[in-house]
Design a protein around this motif. Structure first.
Motif, PDB file in Angstrom:
ATOM      1  N   THR A   1       0.827  -1.210   0.000  1.00  0.00           N
ATOM      2  CA  THR A   1       0.000   0.000   0.000  1.00  0.00           C
ATOM      3  C   THR A   1       0.857   1.254   0.000  1.00  0.00           C
ATOM      4  OG1 THR A   1      -1.701  -1.199   1.232  1.00  0.00           O
ATOM      5  CG2 THR A   1      -1.867   1.190   1.192  1.00  0.00           C
ATOM      6  N   LEU A   2       1.945   1.233   0.770  1.00  0.00           N
ATOM      7  CA  LEU A   2       2.847   2.385   0.789  1.00  0.00           C
ATOM      8  C   LEU A   2       3.492   2.607  -0.580  1.00  0.00           C
ATOM      9  CD1 LEU A   2       4.178   4.567   2.564  1.00  0.00           C
ATOM     10  CD2 LEU A   2       5.969   2.908   3.098  1.00  0.00           C
ATOM     11  N   SER A   3       3.868   1.525  -1.245  1.00  0.00           N
ATOM     12  CA  SER A   3       4.472   1.645  -2.581  1.00  0.00           C
ATOM     13  C   SER A   3       3.470   2.185  -3.588  1.00  0.00           C
ATOM     14  CB  SER A   3       4.997   0.280  -3.032  1.00  0.00           C
ATOM     15  OG  SER A   3       5.937  -0.236  -2.109  1.00  0.00           O
ATOM     16  N   PHE A   4       2.232   1.666  -3.541  1.00  0.00           N
ATOM     17  CA  PHE A   4       1.196   2.159  -4.450  1.00  0.00           C
ATOM     18  C   PHE A   4       0.897   3.641  -4.196  1.00  0.00           C
ATOM     19  CE2 PHE A   4      -0.428  -2.407  -4.715  1.00  0.00           C
ATOM     20  CZ  PHE A   4       0.180  -2.615  -5.949  1.00  0.00           C
ATOM     21  N   ALA A   5       0.901   4.044  -2.939  1.00  0.00           N
ATOM     22  CA  ALA A   5       0.621   5.447  -2.612  1.00  0.00           C
ATOM     23  C   ALA A   5       1.708   6.368  -3.166  1.00  0.00           C
ATOM     24  CB  ALA A   5       0.486   5.619  -1.103  1.00  0.00           C
ATOM     25  N   ILE A   6       2.962   5.954  -3.085  1.00  0.00           N
ATOM     26  CA  ILE A   6       4.058   6.768  -3.617  1.00  0.00           C
ATOM     27  C   ILE A   6       3.947   6.894  -5.133  1.00  0.00           C
ATOM     28  CG2 ILE A   6       6.555   6.882  -3.902  1.00  0.00           C
ATOM     29  CD1 ILE A   6       6.826   5.558  -1.169  1.00  0.00           C
ATOM     30  N   ILE A   7       3.683   5.773  -5.814  1.00  0.00           N
ATOM     31  CA  ILE A   7       3.516   5.816  -7.274  1.00  0.00           C
ATOM     32  C   ILE A   7       2.313   6.670  -7.650  1.00  0.00           C
ATOM     33  CG2 ILE A   7       3.059   4.399  -9.318  1.00  0.00           C
ATOM     34  CD1 ILE A   7       4.540   2.119  -7.912  1.00  0.00           C
ATOM     35  N   TYR A   8       1.248   6.525  -6.891  1.00  0.00           N
ATOM     36  CA  TYR A   8       0.024   7.291  -7.106  1.00  0.00           C
ATOM     37  C   TYR A   8       0.286   8.789  -6.942  1.00  0.00           C
ATOM     38  CZ  TYR A   8      -5.045   8.099  -6.570  1.00  0.00           C
ATOM     39  OH  TYR A   8      -6.345   8.520  -6.708  1.00  0.00           O
ATOM     40  N   LEU A   9       1.068   9.156  -5.925  1.00  0.00           N
ATOM     41  CA  LEU A   9       1.384  10.561  -5.674  1.00  0.00           C
ATOM     42  C   LEU A   9       2.236  11.144  -6.797  1.00  0.00           C
ATOM     43  CD1 LEU A   9       1.314  12.991  -3.745  1.00  0.00           C
ATOM     44  CD2 LEU A   9       3.310  12.020  -2.590  1.00  0.00           C
ATOM     45  N   ILE A  10       3.228  10.399  -7.245  1.00  0.00           N
ATOM     46  CA  ILE A  10       4.076  10.871  -8.340  1.00  0.00           C
ATOM     47  C   ILE A  10       3.253  11.060  -9.613  1.00  0.00           C
ATOM     48  CG2 ILE A  10       6.026  10.252  -9.820  1.00  0.00           C
ATOM     49  CD1 ILE A  10       7.252   8.802  -7.434  1.00  0.00           C
ATOM     50  N   GLY A  11       2.359  10.105  -9.906  1.00  0.00           N
ATOM     51  CA  GLY A  11       1.514  10.231 -11.088  1.00  0.00           C
ATOM     52  C   GLY A  11       0.603  11.445 -11.029  1.00  0.00           C
ATOM     53  N   ASN A  12       0.048  11.721  -9.864  1.00  0.00           N
ATOM     54  CA  ASN A  12      -0.823  12.897  -9.724  1.00  0.00           C
ATOM     55  C   ASN A  12      -0.044  14.195  -9.884  1.00  0.00           C
ATOM     56  OD1 ASN A  12      -3.125  11.360  -9.287  1.00  0.00           O
ATOM     57  ND2 ASN A  12      -2.857  11.319  -7.074  1.00  0.00           N
ATOM     58  N   MET A  13       1.183  14.229  -9.360  1.00  0.00           N
ATOM     59  CA  MET A  13       2.004  15.428  -9.522  1.00  0.00           C
ATOM     60  C   MET A  13       2.329  15.677 -10.996  1.00  0.00           C
ATOM     61  SD  MET A  13       2.481  16.860  -6.549  1.00  0.00           S
ATOM     62  CE  MET A  13       0.761  16.425  -6.273  1.00  0.00           C
ATOM     63  N   LEU A  14       2.618  14.607 -11.735  1.00  0.00           N
ATOM     64  CA  LEU A  14       2.889  14.754 -13.169  1.00  0.00           C
ATOM     65  C   LEU A  14       1.640  15.214 -13.919  1.00  0.00           C
ATOM     66  CD1 LEU A  14       5.102  11.593 -13.808  1.00  0.00           C
ATOM     67  CD2 LEU A  14       5.841  13.965 -13.588  1.00  0.00           C
ATOM     68  N   LYS A  15       0.482  14.726 -13.512  1.00  0.00           N
ATOM     69  CA  LYS A  15      -0.757  15.171 -14.150  1.00  0.00           C
ATOM     70  C   LYS A  15      -1.027  16.645 -13.878  1.00  0.00           C
ATOM     71  CE  LYS A  15      -3.054  10.650 -14.053  1.00  0.00           C
ATOM     72  NZ  LYS A  15      -4.193   9.865 -13.481  1.00  0.00           N
ATOM     73  N   LEU A  16      -0.754  17.086 -12.649  1.00  0.00           N
ATOM     74  CA  LEU A  16      -0.930  18.498 -12.327  1.00  0.00           C
ATOM     75  C   LEU A  16      -0.003  19.378 -13.170  1.00  0.00           C
ATOM     76  CD1 LEU A  16      -1.309  18.498  -8.438  1.00  0.00           C
ATOM     77  CD2 LEU A  16      -2.991  19.294 -10.102  1.00  0.00           C
ATOM     78  N   VAL A  17       1.241  18.950 -13.321  1.00  0.00           N
ATOM     79  CA  VAL A  17       2.174  19.697 -14.162  1.00  0.00           C
ATOM     80  C   VAL A  17       1.682  19.725 -15.604  1.00  0.00           C
ATOM     81  CG1 VAL A  17       4.520  19.731 -15.069  1.00  0.00           C
ATOM     82  CG2 VAL A  17       4.137  19.227 -12.661  1.00  0.00           C
ATOM     83  N   GLY A  18       1.167  18.596 -16.082  1.00  0.00           N
ATOM     84  CA  GLY A  18       0.640  18.552 -17.440  1.00  0.00           C
ATOM     85  C   GLY A  18      -0.543  19.477 -17.647  1.00  0.00           C
ATOM     86  N   ILE A  19      -1.415  19.563 -16.640  1.00  0.00           N
ATOM     87  CA  ILE A  19      -2.570  20.462 -16.751  1.00  0.00           C
ATOM     88  C   ILE A  19      -2.117  21.915 -16.806  1.00  0.00           C
ATOM     89  CG2 ILE A  19      -4.561  21.350 -15.490  1.00  0.00           C
ATOM     90  CD1 ILE A  19      -5.178  18.545 -14.594  1.00  0.00           C
ATOM     91  N   PHE A  20      -1.178  22.282 -15.953  1.00  0.00           N
ATOM     92  CA  PHE A  20      -0.685  23.665 -15.950  1.00  0.00           C
ATOM     93  C   PHE A  20       0.012  24.015 -17.261  1.00  0.00           C
ATOM     94  CE2 PHE A  20      -0.741  23.175 -11.181  1.00  0.00           C
ATOM     95  CZ  PHE A  20      -1.757  24.101 -10.987  1.00  0.00           C
ATOM     96  N   LEU A  21       0.766  23.066 -17.819  1.00  0.00           N
ATOM     97  CA  LEU A  21       1.411  23.325 -19.099  1.00  0.00           C
ATOM     98  C   LEU A  21       0.395  23.442 -20.223  1.00  0.00           C
ATOM     99  CD1 LEU A  21       4.517  20.931 -18.879  1.00  0.00           C
ATOM    100  CD2 LEU A  21       4.467  23.412 -18.599  1.00  0.00           C
ATOM    101  N   THR A  22      -0.640  22.602 -20.181  1.00  0.00           N
ATOM    102  CA  THR A  22      -1.677  22.669 -21.210  1.00  0.00           C
ATOM    103  C   THR A  22      -2.430  23.984 -21.148  1.00  0.00           C
ATOM    104  OG1 THR A  22      -1.927  20.257 -21.107  1.00  0.00           O
ATOM    105  CG2 THR A  22      -3.716  21.512 -22.130  1.00  0.00           C
ATOM    106  N   VAL A  23      -2.723  24.444 -19.934  1.00  0.00           N
ATOM    107  CA  VAL A  23      -3.439  25.721 -19.780  1.00  0.00           C
ATOM    108  C   VAL A  23      -2.589  26.883 -20.273  1.00  0.00           C
ATOM    109  CG1 VAL A  23      -4.368  27.321 -18.066  1.00  0.00           C
ATOM    110  CG2 VAL A  23      -4.880  24.898 -17.900  1.00  0.00           C
ATOM    111  N   SER A  24      -1.290  26.826 -20.010  1.00  0.00           N
ATOM    112  CA  SER A  24      -0.422  27.939 -20.418  1.00  0.00           C
ATOM    113  C   SER A  24      -0.177  27.967 -21.922  1.00  0.00           C
ATOM    114  CB  SER A  24       0.912  27.845 -19.688  1.00  0.00           C
ATOM    115  OG  SER A  24       1.572  26.627 -20.003  1.00  0.00           O
TER     116      SER A  24
END
Length: 212
Positions: free
Chosen positions: A15-38
């Motif tokens: 569960t801890l490993s999945f949470a870390i991977i999940y967190l990294i994926g969400n951070m990359l998605k947030l960066v992608g959204i900000f880049l797409t908006v800009s």
């Protein structure tokens, strides 16, 4: 398979490993959204009377996606403190996995209900059809591979949900057993030896029963 193990590791570690991977994926998605908006200037190509509606829709869509990704990231961060804080810090992560599964199934009927930061099938198909070098056969292969990857993603999320719930119950059972051990009261009574019992006075013995 033991109730506290999954594949080759403990459910807490998984569960801890999945949470870390999940967190990294969400951070990359947030960066992608900000880049797409800009970079996105789609509103400049429509008429003025349509630009306000398009801009309002995009602002609402982007804000809800960012809020969803932030909540998902918070649920993953809480898992990192679950070993010290208790099983309740795993529960939000499991709930967000349920939300992701629901949105994934709803995206089959309408792309609006898709996951934030994840392009829907309609968006991917439009992007592929813009490539002039692809023919109908190659587009059909893309559709097949997309369907296979979509089902694998669904099965993976179901597995993560199962592991996180097993982790929650395992941590809860461990904490309950620890509380019982800490709060258990024991009473020790020292019984007299045989010699001490013989030396007891006669008045110390209980009276014999007599009928009235």
């Amino acid at each position: 398979m033991s109730g506290t193990r999954t594949l080759c590791c403990h459910v807490n570690t998984a569960t801890l490993s999945f949470a870390i991977i999940y967190l990294i994926g969400n951070m990359l998605k947030l960066v992608g959204i900000f880049l797409t908006v800009s970079w996105d200037k789609a509103e400049d190509s429509v008429y003025y009377h349509e630009s306000k509606a398009l801009k309002g829709h995009r602002v609402f869509d982007i804000s809800t996606n960012i809020l969803m990704l932030v909540l998902m990231s918070i649920s993953a961060v809480l898992v990192l403190f679950s070993q010290r804080k208790g099983p309740m810090f795993v529960l939000p992560f499991s709930m967000m996995m349920m939300v992701e599964l629901s949105l994934s199934f709803l995206s089959l009927f309408n792309g609006v209900w898709g996951l934030p930061g994840t392009p829907s099938y309609r968006d991917m198909l439009k992007a592929v059809r813009r490539v002039p070098a692809l023919n109908e056969e190659e587009i059909g292969q893309f559709t097949m591979w997309y369907s296979v990857l979509f089902m694998v993603d669904i099965l993976l999320k179901v597995y993560v949900l199962q592991v996180s719930m097993k982790c929650f119950y395992a941590m809860k059972e461990k904490r309950v057993s620890a509380i019982h051990v800490d709060t258990g009261n024991t009473v020790t009574v020292k019984l007299p030896s045989y010699d001490e019992a013989l030396k007891m006075k006669a008045e110390d013995t209980p009276p014999t029963y007599q009928e009235p």
